[in-house]
Design a protein around this motif. Structure first.
Motif, mmCIF file in Angstrom:
data_model
loop_
_atom_site.group_PDB
_atom_site.id
_atom_site.type_symbol
_atom_site.label_atom_id
_atom_site.label_comp_id
_atom_site.label_asym_id
_atom_site.label_seq_id
_atom_site.Cartn_x
_atom_site.Cartn_y
_atom_site.Cartn_z
ATOM 1 N N ILE A 22 33.277 19.874 -22.935
ATOM 2 C CA ILE A 22 34.567 19.180 -22.878
ATOM 3 C C ILE A 22 35.129 19.062 -24.282
ATOM 4 O O ILE A 22 34.450 18.599 -25.206
ATOM 5 C CB ILE A 22 34.411 17.789 -22.233
ATOM 6 C CG1 ILE A 22 33.984 17.942 -20.765
ATOM 7 C CG2 ILE A 22 35.711 16.996 -22.337
ATOM 8 C CD1 ILE A 22 33.691 16.649 -20.064
ATOM 9 N N PHE B 227 32.885 13.374 -13.978
ATOM 10 C CA PHE B 227 31.737 14.147 -14.441
ATOM 11 C C PHE B 227 30.896 14.630 -13.259
ATOM 12 O O PHE B 227 30.318 15.710 -13.301
ATOM 13 C CB PHE B 227 30.857 13.315 -15.378
ATOM 14 C CG PHE B 227 31.508 12.956 -16.687
ATOM 15 C CD1 PHE B 227 32.389 13.830 -17.309
ATOM 16 C CD2 PHE B 227 31.231 11.746 -17.306
ATOM 17 C CE1 PHE B 227 32.994 13.506 -18.520
ATOM 18 C CE2 PHE B 227 31.827 11.409 -18.512
ATOM 19 C CZ PHE B 227 32.709 12.292 -19.121
ATOM 20 N N MET C 64 30.481 8.994 -20.809
ATOM 21 C CA MET C 64 30.210 10.250 -21.508
ATOM 22 C C MET C 64 28.806 10.257 -22.097
ATOM 23 O O MET C 64 28.090 11.273 -22.024
ATOM 24 C CB MET C 64 31.239 10.464 -22.618
ATOM 25 C CG MET C 64 30.977 11.694 -23.489
ATOM 26 S SD MET C 64 31.022 13.266 -22.590
ATOM 27 C CE MET C 64 32.801 13.537 -22.522
ATOM 28 N N ASN D 146 38.272 17.545 -26.596
ATOM 29 C CA ASN D 146 39.318 16.518 -26.603
ATOM 30 C C ASN D 146 40.010 16.508 -27.965
ATOM 31 O O ASN D 146 39.494 15.980 -28.944
ATOM 32 C CB ASN D 146 38.712 15.148 -26.306
ATOM 33 C CG ASN D 146 39.757 14.043 -26.289
ATOM 34 O OD1 ASN D 146 40.953 14.293 -26.371
ATOM 35 N ND2 ASN D 146 39.306 12.801 -26.202
ATOM 36 N N PHE E 197 38.280 11.083 -18.026
ATOM 37 C CA PHE E 197 36.936 11.654 -18.036
ATOM 38 C C PHE E 197 35.950 10.507 -17.896
ATOM 39 O O PHE E 197 35.755 9.711 -18.817
ATOM 40 C CB PHE E 197 36.695 12.429 -19.329
ATOM 41 C CG PHE E 197 37.508 13.691 -19.430
ATOM 42 C CD1 PHE E 197 37.040 14.872 -18.875
ATOM 43 C CD2 PHE E 197 38.745 13.688 -20.047
ATOM 44 C CE1 PHE E 197 37.781 16.040 -18.948
ATOM 45 C CE2 PHE E 197 39.494 14.847 -20.130
ATOM 46 C CZ PHE E 197 39.012 16.022 -19.572
ATOM 47 N N ASN E 198 35.329 10.404 -16.735
ATOM 48 C CA ASN E 198 34.477 9.263 -16.438
ATOM 49 C C ASN E 198 33.356 9.676 -15.493
ATOM 50 O O ASN E 198 33.228 10.859 -15.136
ATOM 51 C CB ASN E 198 35.310 8.126 -15.827
ATOM 52 C CG ASN E 198 36.105 8.585 -14.623
ATOM 53 O OD1 ASN E 198 35.558 9.166 -13.678
ATOM 54 N ND2 ASN E 198 37.421 8.354 -14.631
ATOM 55 N N TYR F 217 30.213 17.547 -26.039
ATOM 56 C CA TYR F 217 31.505 16.876 -26.130
ATOM 57 C C TYR F 217 32.050 17.143 -27.519
ATOM 58 O O TYR F 217 31.481 16.718 -28.527
ATOM 59 C CB TYR F 217 31.354 15.378 -25.884
ATOM 60 C CG TYR F 217 32.642 14.586 -26.046
ATOM 61 C CD1 TYR F 217 33.851 15.063 -25.562
ATOM 62 C CD2 TYR F 217 32.633 13.338 -26.675
ATOM 63 C CE1 TYR F 217 35.028 14.344 -25.707
ATOM 64 C CE2 TYR F 217 33.807 12.593 -26.823
ATOM 65 C CZ TYR F 217 34.996 13.114 -26.338
ATOM 66 O OH TYR F 217 36.161 12.394 -26.484
ATOM 67 N N VAL G 139 38.727 9.491 -22.704
ATOM 68 C CA VAL G 139 37.326 9.577 -22.291
ATOM 69 C C VAL G 139 36.709 8.187 -22.218
ATOM 70 O O VAL G 139 36.841 7.384 -23.142
ATOM 71 C CB VAL G 139 36.527 10.454 -23.280
ATOM 72 C CG1 VAL G 139 35.037 10.437 -22.959
ATOM 73 C CG2 VAL G 139 37.062 11.882 -23.267
ATOM 74 N N ASN G 140 36.041 7.907 -21.090
ATOM 75 C CA ASN G 140 35.217 6.707 -20.984
ATOM 76 C C ASN G 140 33.920 6.997 -21.732
ATOM 77 O O ASN G 140 33.073 7.755 -21.257
ATOM 78 C CB ASN G 140 34.947 6.377 -19.514
ATOM 79 C CG ASN G 140 34.130 5.111 -19.345
ATOM 80 O OD1 ASN G 140 33.104 4.929 -19.986
ATOM 81 N ND2 ASN G 140 34.590 4.231 -18.470
ATOM 82 N N GLU G 141 33.774 6.428 -22.916
ATOM 83 C CA GLU G 141 32.674 6.808 -23.791
ATOM 84 C C GLU G 141 31.308 6.371 -23.258
ATOM 85 O O GLU G 141 30.303 7.052 -23.485
ATOM 86 C CB GLU G 141 32.921 6.265 -25.191
ATOM 87 C CG GLU G 141 34.111 6.947 -25.871
ATOM 88 C CD GLU G 141 34.428 6.381 -27.227
ATOM 89 O OE1 GLU G 141 33.806 5.357 -27.613
ATOM 90 O OE2 GLU G 141 35.296 6.956 -27.916
ATOM 91 N N GLY H 280 40.919 7.122 -19.740
ATOM 92 C CA GLY H 280 39.613 7.179 -19.087
ATOM 93 C C GLY H 280 39.515 8.212 -17.986
ATOM 94 O O GLY H 280 38.670 8.077 -17.081
ATOM 95 N N THR I 271 35.081 16.521 -29.977
ATOM 96 C CA THR I 271 36.178 15.565 -30.074
ATOM 97 C C THR I 271 36.723 15.483 -31.493
ATOM 98 O O THR I 271 35.971 15.550 -32.471
ATOM 99 C CB THR I 271 35.753 14.172 -29.598
ATOM 100 O OG1 THR I 271 36.859 13.258 -29.747
ATOM 101 C CG2 THR I 271 34.561 13.643 -30.375
#
Length: 399
Positions: A234, A225, A248, A236, A220-221, A260, A243-245, A218, A262
């Motif tokens: 970003i 941000f 996000m 990934n 990225f939160n 994003y 990542v904290n979805e 997590g 990913t």
């Protein structure tokens, strides 16, 4: 001289399709590939989930043809004295190429543009006019002159950094655990971020190449941000859980994050706007699969035949030149006087120690000792049992 472990035919089991170039490492006179074996000497695996498996008493090694080992019960293996290998760097070029490809493609809205053009296939002769009229909605930006922030400068991150410089990007890197070897291979124009916050504040693109741990989960939160540049991209290609979805999704909707990208799509991700979902293609090249397979099988072969360990995730790395002398290899608790007890057990049979190495990793250690004398076949099982009986010894082999 007895027939020692290194000369016995060994059984290898695979749990996924492993590139034949890798399996060819196991010469047929000393190894047999038997995927039905209940008690192999070693297992080579890619993504197969091993957490519910029961391991035979003869299993000595598991090699993951890839970097991540989340599919392997590493702690259980350690307790049973099974060394777990991975193959860091074997797929680095494949991932690097995909990272740089998606930076270019996402910046030019290439994925969206291609999808839109596909909707015009029934428009016949009007297609060229519609393309010219509609292309303005996909105007993008150039990566040249923009700043790429790279979190993690290992095998992949360092390659991304060096090649991004060739694209005339400015590159900032953050890695508090960078190795000496990586530092030597890193271009001098890569700027060093003293804190991760500094990287967040100054990057137009951020790509992450770190393992999933309690500290990185997590990362990225909402808080991180908030200190990034507006419209940051970003990328990934490491682990989805970095990542904290929920955060996000909000950041994408509000424009704080522009896109994003990913390699780990799921239901949440596919319902977000401005996401580029890639079907876990980071290491999916023929070359990468072969490189990983060759690296994994070579490490297993070296360990089974000499006891040497490189690229283990649970044992300490340890190497001792193998010159054919009988070798005692013991995995044991990292507690006082273990080496002394092992050497005493060997010397009690009038055997002289020619060379040795001892390495520790956390609560465990690994010791290899070469014996200067020939060892009779009657002594080998007795010596193994004597060393194994030492309190704190998990496994022992005489090679």
């Amino acid at each position: 001289m007895a027939t020692l472990t290194a000369n016995k035919v060994k059984t290898i089991k695979t749990l996924n399709n492993i590139a034949q170039t890798g399996l060819n490492v196991f010469n047929q006179d000393q190894y047999v590939i038997d995927n039905n074996s209940e008690n192999p000497d070693a297992i080579v695996v890619r993504s197969f989930n091993m957490h519910e498996m029961q391991f035979g008493t003869g299993l000595k090694a598991i090699a993951r043809a890839g970097a991540g080992v989340n599919n392997i019960p590493v702690e259980k293996c350690t307790e049973q004295g099974i060394v777990v290998f991975n193959t860091p760097g074997a797929n680095a070029n494949a991932v690097k190429e995909l990272v740089l490809t998606t930076i270019m493609a996402a910046s030019r809205n290439l994925f969206e543009g291609i999808s839109w053009v596909q909707t015009l296939k029934d428009e016949g002769e009007q297609i060229p006019k519609l393309v010219e009229a509609g292309k303005k909605q996909f105007v993008g930006k150039e990566a040249k002159g923009k700043t790429l922030g790279i979190i993690g400068l290992g095998a992949i991150g360092a390659r991304v950094a060096n090649d991004a410089l060739d694209l005339d990007m400015d590159v900032i890197g953050f890695d508090p655990f960078i190795s000496v070897d990586t530092a030597w291979n890193l271009a001098r124009n890569v700027q060093r971020a003293m804190t991760i916050e500094q990287l967040f504040e100054n990057s137009d693109y951020i790509t992450v190449h770190v393992p999933l741990t309690d500290e990185t989960r997590g990362m990225f939160n909402k808080e991180t941000f908030s200190i990034m540049k507006p419209d940051v991209y970003i990328l990934n290609f490491s682990r989805g859980e970095l990542v904290n979805e929920d955060d996000m999704k909000v950041a994408l909707e509000e424009g704080n994050v522009g896109k994003y990208i990913t390699d780990f799509p799921n239901e949440n991700v596919l319902n977000m706007k401005n996401v580029v979902p890639i079907p876990h293609l980071g290491a999916s090249t023929k070359e990468s699969e072969e490189n990983c397979a060759i690296m994994a099988t070579r490490q297993v072969k070296e360990y089974l035949e000499t006891g040497n360990i490189v690229n283990s995730v649970n044992f300490p790395n340890a190497s001792l030149p193998y010159v054919g002398k009988p070798r005692v290899a013991a995995f044991h608790k990292n507690i006082p006087n273990m080496v002394g007890q092992i050497t005493s057990a060997i010397s009690s049979y009038g055997l002289n120690i020619a060379d040795m190495v001892n390495r520790s990793r956390g609560d465990y250690a690994y010791t290899m000792l070469d014996i200067d004398d020939q060892v009779g076949s009657d002594i080998i099982p007795i010596l193994e049992e004597k060393v194994k009986a030492i309190a704190g010894v998990v496994t022992v082999r005489i090679i």
